[in-house]
Motif scaffolding. Structure first.
Motif, PDB file in Angstrom:
ATOM      1  N   SER A 132      41.619  32.106  39.995  1.00  0.00           N
ATOM      2  CA  SER A 132      41.414  33.349  40.748  1.00  0.00           C
ATOM      3  C   SER A 132      41.893  34.538  39.926  1.00  0.00           C
ATOM      4  O   SER A 132      41.277  35.603  39.931  1.00  0.00           O
ATOM      5  CB  SER A 132      42.209  33.320  42.058  1.00  0.00           C
ATOM      6  N   SER A 158      31.327  24.049  34.840  1.00  0.00           N
ATOM      7  CA  SER A 158      30.133  23.383  35.394  1.00  0.00           C
ATOM      8  C   SER A 158      29.090  23.224  34.304  1.00  0.00           C
ATOM      9  O   SER A 158      28.801  24.166  33.566  1.00  0.00           O
ATOM     10  CB  SER A 158      29.515  24.215  36.518  1.00  0.00           C
ATOM     11  N   THR A 367      37.573  32.186  46.031  1.00  0.00           N
ATOM     12  CA  THR A 367      38.090  31.355  47.132  1.00  0.00           C
ATOM     13  C   THR A 367      38.105  32.173  48.430  1.00  0.00           C
ATOM     14  O   THR A 367      38.021  33.405  48.401  1.00  0.00           O
ATOM     15  CB  THR A 367      39.533  30.893  46.844  1.00  0.00           C
ATOM     16  N   GLU A 369      40.548  32.933  50.255  1.00  0.00           N
ATOM     17  CA  GLU A 369      41.650  33.914  50.290  1.00  0.00           C
ATOM     18  C   GLU A 369      41.314  35.154  49.466  1.00  0.00           C
ATOM     19  O   GLU A 369      41.600  36.289  49.879  1.00  0.00           O
ATOM     20  CB  GLU A 369      42.948  33.288  49.752  1.00  0.00           C
TER      21      GLU A 369
END
Ligand SMILES: Cc1cc2nc3c(=O)[nH]c(=O)nc-3n(C[C@H](O)[C@H](O)[C@H](O)COP(=O)(O)OP(=O)(O)OC[C@H]3O[C@@H](n4cnc5c(N)ncnc54)[C@H](O)[C@@H]3O)c2cc1C
Length: 399
Positions: A132, A158, A367, A369
């Protein structure tokens, strides 16, 4: 808010629909050795027709179209079984960054092959200490003549195991505050010293990797942007990431309603149970809220405006709903919930796949949050987070 296509949008939708119908049929008839071969063939077909990246300029092989045309084509394409994820990160995030910061020769070399699905790109940002907080990354690049020598580790990359190239964010100056000592490069993932180790997931697949760098030499000519100004470059990638990361995954209220009609409960089917009906009503209301929020975005695009922060809201709601519906459905399937094989599980394992993929969706591209922080600060205007590390030199921060 306008739920209808304008006459021009309706005409574009008809053209896209007609093109898809004949081309999907030909694509399927061709037969392909494997999923990757099929994905590359479909991508090449779309690129030839100007449908690969509709909003990119024609000079770069794009469609020279508008964001609303891109949305319309996406809606029509989603009705066909031609959803391949291999190019999303490259075309959505990496290549636009290359287009914004590389020299003309580099762009001419790489944009076309990526667009046609011939080459695949990865995004090498996250590290064990920097997710993050991307600016906390520790992979180090030190200048040596015309090259930079890179040492460190990336994680959650990825598609690195099938990618050809990547964009790489590294620390080039630890003596200044963390946002000021980063630099971005593009690199060949087969360079000596790059080791890609797939991470095994609970689904049985391996979509992510750890990527290790041991004395990897990257020519300075592969730098994107100025030395130590990589944060500015990363922001371009991250802005595109918010647009490219998609929402739900097909396991919605309509699908669980279908399942509930088939599952026996104490009295009749699951659909007749009051507690389940209450949950179903909540999911339905949420989905209608999401649909209307998406329509607001599409209406803004249709009017040539830039959509607001509603995409952050949409991602939080959609990912949480997917997880909740997946968990509830698999629980309702009782002992059969454990069967993930699409050939055996109800609705081809749709809910099992939701259970395994939704946690990742809640993290990728911001995320819950972090998105809530964005909504709090940028939408509601609440005070920002207190950041004590903002002005300290990176080398003085606690590891
Ligand atoms: C499906 C998927 C694909 C991915 N693909 C890639 C990829 O291709 N390339 C790549 O570079 N990375 C990729 N990632 C990594 C992803 O970007 C990071 O996992 C993500 O940024 C979160 O970072 P983290 O895992 O280090 O968690 P952390 O940042 O350590 O967060 C841990 C928890 O603390 C919370 N938290 C952290 N900071 C705050 C704060 N300031 N306020 C409140 N809460 C906070 C977080 O929300 C989270 O709940 C992928 C991740 C997933 C799940």
């Amino acid at each position: 808010m306008d739920f209808n296509d304008t006459p021009e949008e309706a005409a574009y939708r008809t053209r896209a629909r007609d093109w898809l119908e004949s081309n999907v049929a030909e694509h399927k008839a061709q037969g392909h050795a494997d999923d990757m071969a099929a994905a590359r063939a479909w991508q090449a077909r779309k690129a030839a027709a100007g449908y690969a990246q509709i909003t990119w300029p024609k000079e770069w092989g794009g469609g020279g179209g508008t964001p609303i045309q891109s949305v319309i084509f996406g809606q029509e394409e989603a009705k066909h079984p031609v959803q391949y994820g291999y190019f999303t990160i490259g075309l959505g995030m990496c290549v636009p960054t290359v287009m914004a910061f590389a020299d003309q020769a580099t762009k001419e070399r790489f944009v076309g092959p990526a667009l046609r699905g011939e080459e695949i790109w990865s995004q090498l940002f996250s590290e064990p200490a920097g997710g993050s907080d991307v600016a906390a990354i520790r992979t180090r690049a030190v200048r040596d003549g015309d090259d930079w020598v890179v040492n460190g580790q990336k994680v959650w990359t990825s598609g690195a195991h099938y990618s050809d190239y990547g964009i790489l964010l590294v620390r080039t100056n630890p003596d200044v505050p963390k946002h000021k000592g980063l630099t971005m490069f593009w690199l060949d993932l087969r360079s000596p010293g790059v080791e890609i180790r797939p991470i095994h997931q609970m689904s049985g697949g391996s979509n992510f990797n750890e990527v290790y760098f041991t004395d990897v030499r990257i020519p300075d000519a592969q730098r994107l942007g100025e030395v130590d100004a990589g944060w500015k470059v990363a922001l371009v990638t991250l802005m595109n990431e918010r647009l490219a990361v998609g929402g739900g995954g097909g396991a919605g209220p309509k699908e669980i309603l279908k399942l509930a009609r088939e599952i026996d409960a104490a009295e009749g089917t699951l659909l007749q149970e009051p507690a389940f009906r209450q949950k179903l009503a909540d999911w339905w209301v949420q989905s209608e809220g999401l649909r209307n929020t998406r329509m607001r975005t599409i209406t803004a695009l249709s009017r040539g405006q830039t959509p607001g922060p509603e995409s952050s809201i949409g991602k939080i709601i959609a990912a949480n709903q997917l997880q909740d519906i997946g968990n509830s459905a698999v629980e309702a399937e009782d002992q059969f919930g454990i069967i993930a094989d699409p050939a055996l599980a109800p609705l081809k394992g749709l809910f099992q796949s939701a259970v395994m993929n939704a946690p990742g969706l809640r993290i990728a591209g911001g995320t819950d949050e972090i998105l809530k922080n964005i909504i709090a600060e940028r939408v509601l205007g609440l005070p920002g987070e207190i950041r004590t590390d903002k002005d300290a030199a990176f080398k003085d921060l606690k590891a």
